[in-house]
Design an enzyme around this catalytic site. Sequence first.
Site, PDB file in Angstrom:
ATOM      1  N   ASN B 132     -19.333 -40.768  28.769  1.00 35.16           N
ATOM      2  CA  ASN B 132     -19.708 -39.837  29.832  1.00 35.16           C
ATOM      3  C   ASN B 132     -20.406 -40.596  30.945  1.00 35.16           C
ATOM      4  OD1 ASN B 132     -20.935 -37.975  31.465  1.00 35.16           O
ATOM      5  ND2 ASN B 132     -21.568 -36.600  29.813  1.00 35.16           N
ATOM      6  N   CYS B 135     -22.117 -37.159  34.177  1.00 30.61           N
ATOM      7  CA  CYS B 135     -23.042 -36.032  34.250  1.00 30.61           C
ATOM      8  C   CYS B 135     -23.933 -36.141  35.488  1.00 30.61           C
ATOM      9  CB  CYS B 135     -23.884 -35.988  32.987  1.00 30.61           C
ATOM     10  SG  CYS B 135     -24.733 -34.422  32.844  1.00 30.61           S
ATOM     11  N   THR B 201     -17.762 -32.912  36.620  1.00 33.19           N
ATOM     12  CA  THR B 201     -18.053 -31.881  37.615  1.00 33.19           C
ATOM     13  C   THR B 201     -18.500 -32.466  38.959  1.00 33.19           C
ATOM     14  OG1 THR B 201     -20.265 -31.722  36.706  1.00 33.19           O
ATOM     15  CG2 THR B 201     -18.654 -30.132  35.920  1.00 33.19           C
ATOM     16  N   CYS B 379       9.165 -21.761  66.584  1.00 30.67           N
ATOM     17  CA  CYS B 379       8.639 -22.017  65.238  1.00 30.67           C
ATOM     18  C   CYS B 379       8.608 -23.513  64.941  1.00 30.67           C
ATOM     19  CB  CYS B 379       9.497 -21.288  64.209  1.00 30.67           C
ATOM     20  SG  CYS B 379       9.013 -21.618  62.507  1.00 30.67           S
TER      21      CYS B 379
END
Lengths: 447, 422
Positions: B132, B135, B201, B379
């Site tokens: 890890n 964190c 995260t 377009c």
Amino acid sequence: MPILNNRLTAEQYEQNFSDIHPPFESREAALVEANRCLFCYDAPCTKRCPTSINIPKFIKQITTDNVKGSAYTIFDANIMGGGCSKVCPVEKLCEGSCVYNLLEEPPIPIAKLQRYSTEKAIAHKWPLFQRKPETGRKVAIVGAGPAGLSCAHVLSREGVDVTIYEKEAKGGGLMTYGIAAYKVTPEFCEDEVNFITSLGGIDIKYGQELGKDVSLADLQANYDAVYLGIGVGVARQLDIPGEDLAGVEDAIRFIYDIREKGYPSIPVGDKVAVIGLGMTAIDAATQAKRLGAKEVTIVYRRTQAEMPSTEVELNLAKLDGCNIIWLASPKEILGENGQVTQLICNVMELGVPDASGRRSPVETGETITLNVDMVIKAAGQVPYEALVSSNQLNHWSGKIAIDSNCATNIPAVFAGGDCVNGGKEVVDAVQAGKDGARAILNFIKSE
Amino acid sequence: MADLRANFLGIKSPNPFWLASAPPTDKQYNVLRAFEAGWGGVVWKTLGSQVKNVSSRYSSIDYGGTKMMGFNNIELISDRPLDINLREIAECVRLFPDRAMIVSLMADNTREKWHELIAQVEDTGAHGLELNFGCPHGMTERGMGAAVGQDPEIAKMVVEWVMEKATLPVITKLTPNVHSVVPTGRAAVEGGTNALSLINTIQSVTGVDLDTFVPNPYVAGKSVYGGYCGPAVKPIALKMLTTIAQDPVTAPLPISGIGGVSTWKDAVEFMLLGASNVQVCTAVMKHGFRIVEDMCDGMNNWMDEKGFKTLDDFIGKSVPTITHWEDLDINYHIVANINQDKCIHCGLCYIACEDTSHQSINLTFGNPYNTYSIKEDECVGCNLCKLVCPVDSCITMVEQRKGDEYLNWKEFQRRGLPLNDH
Ligand SMILES: Cc1cc2nc3c(=O)[nH]c(=O)nc-3n(C[C@H](O)[C@H](O)[C@H](O)COP(=O)(O)OP(=O)(O)OC[C@H]3O[C@@H](n4cnc5c(N)ncnc54)[C@H](O)[C@@H]3O)c2cc1C
Ligand SMILES: Cc1cc2nc3c(=O)[nH]c(=O)nc-3n(C[C@H](O)[C@H](O)[C@H](O)COP(=O)(O)O)c2cc1C
Ligand code: SF4
Ligand code: SF4
Ligand code: SF4
């Protein structure tokens, strides 16, 4: 076959007359539906709302928990947006044109969401509007119905002082006295009127009838302008023999009594016939059933294709167990000892299309006989023709004639709502009130 | 029936769905429930020196009526005693020998501590280790977690310590809180790691409470940055994954894809972009372990439809299609087309194009329904209308090439072709 009151227990009455369109139980439930709204551009729902409420905007405001903003968006366009959310025939208005219909999906429950915001606003008495500085101008309005109240609100916001002359003891017009009790409660109607007048600058004088307690000439003399929002009153007569028998009732009267006197004191027959198939007829039929009538039969002289009520309303009556006889026109009411016993109807068929392409019913020569002990007449309402013509107002069979500026033929006198259109919905009357107010503001300015 | 069996560094699992190191893998009770529900493997909640957590610890982002689009936490590594964790890991391995058991580690910052922890974990019978390095809260202050992952030098050193001792396969889990995950990924490879996993995260503030004025999550009137995960981070995770799958140094290693995987479709996307398997956290925290049933089933059906027999048949298949902007074909041109039979006249395409793009949609007023059509010449083929249209395949983009041959930007410039011709 007796006409009786007090047929049910208190709980039964309570249950039968409870809200037929219940509100959202919770914020979450409202948010689920609000979040389904696509926020359409130039939204069809708004175009189909007679008051042009910015529907995508107010729904978006609900999704962001801006309930106050959402209530403002609604009331700014329709000050009776609370009541309308309960009584509008939305299936033919806003919700009927929601784009979800084109996806074969249930439309956004616009009225229910509208109710979510407006009920909070009314319950919490949110002061959403402020008057502009006083202009020193005064306007008289006759009739505290949707048209009159809506007109008053717009005028007062612009700093005009308004006095409303209302013949009844309560405001709200047919909203208070005419609409079925399972749609709105008398308490709600009272709160709604108070919410509207809480703006200030609107004085309602109750028990003041035009033509009796006040005259148009007085009003013209004392105010800068006059707005007539007197609605339509009396039920159309059938002009058939037996109409004066005991047990023959006028639907408006019948509904008025339900609102005024309380359910247990309203007598209904065992077997009731309702004549007509408009909103009033449906309301009378379903309410007769809910008051405990054993059998209710709606008699209509055309077919379902021509009926004025919507499918949703018709289903309401059907679900309440009312029978419907199509292509039957009342011919004669028979009685014994002055009491109704039978209704005889001509059996009709649709004739060839007339110039307008509409097929009118014609008699076949056959008749049918219904055994009934009560007949409720809901074949339309008639405008106050005597009042209108005695005041030299131009009119079409009693419906006041106005020009594109909402002005009548009498100087400084404007009109709108049911008294002009002959009877539509609350939301149309609210728009008429707004239009009238705009016209009056222009008129006052240019004076 | 396709074969969903996965083999990651020789670690076998009946399917490629692992639970990421987090509360769902925090103890025997959860892990046994997960295995019963059908999860292929777990990465046990990070072990290290014991810590103390605060409450509250989570906050989330709701969007458009959907809850937990993004999720955020300020939780630390496992706060349970190490010996209990070790005993429970062994028990889970014994009860479900066919499932993958990886143990996530974060030792104090010395060679000895890492060696000690590795020895203890290897005794449990687990199949692999995950380091890890990600964190982002609590541990960084002590020079651990993301403090390691953000410094390739330190990361390489720690991986080397680990490789000296470990006999089990080692996966290094990367932090996304860097400009690019590639330098740390390369450092881990140089340090000898056997595989990489990403992402952990992303540092975030999910929002501020409009009544207390304190950001979420609320801890006695204060808050801190938390780690962001869940569906909202998937696009970022996929991008980072792709850079690792394309880098010549990191690409040869197996990669475990993490970040917002909620459905079999997400998993397939991660695997098409180079992941050999996926790890899931937020989706199970929202729905429980039962989502794995549809994940297996959905992937299976998709593989059958596409004719893929094993996972290796499609892992990494999409990686080569991500190129450099300069290499895109400028002659490729598409224009929008509205299917009038499907159109529900909501006007969303019109207002998006009118206000924010190229005013390429005609509006013909109607009551109550307006009609919308494309001005083909205006377009630019940006796709916005198609993206906002609420009706499936109502707007399609029709190919109208500007020229037959492939023409990229470098060549365009070299030839001095005119800019802004459409
Ligand atoms: C039975 C029935 C059911 C209905 N149900 C619905 C429904 O479900 N949904 C819906 O949208 N619409 C419904 N309507 C129609 C709706 O009620 C009317 O369209 C609306 O109320 C018209 O508003 P208004 O202000 O023009 O008139 P009204 O509401 O009729 O208000 C006129 C006001 O003027 C007062 N007034 C009249 N004459 C005088 C006078 N001479 N002097 C002083 N005051 C006077 C009256 O007392 C009344 O308060 C229903 C109507 C009826 C009759
Ligand atoms: C509450 C919580 C605790 C977490 N704890 C750890 C941890 O101890 N070790 C670790 O490597 N990752 C931890 N993570 C990160 C997850 O393993 C995973 O990398 C991240 O949540 C992204 O995946 P997701 O989008 O599927 O949730 C944690 C995540 C959450 C939400
Ligand atoms: S006022 Fe009536 S028609 Fe208008 S939006 Fe509200 S419910 Fe619909
Ligand atoms: S038409 Fe329906 S979806 Fe569109 S804005 Fe109105 S309520 Fe929303
Ligand atoms: S967004 Fe789609 S459905 Fe809506 S108007 Fe445009 S083409 Fe029609």
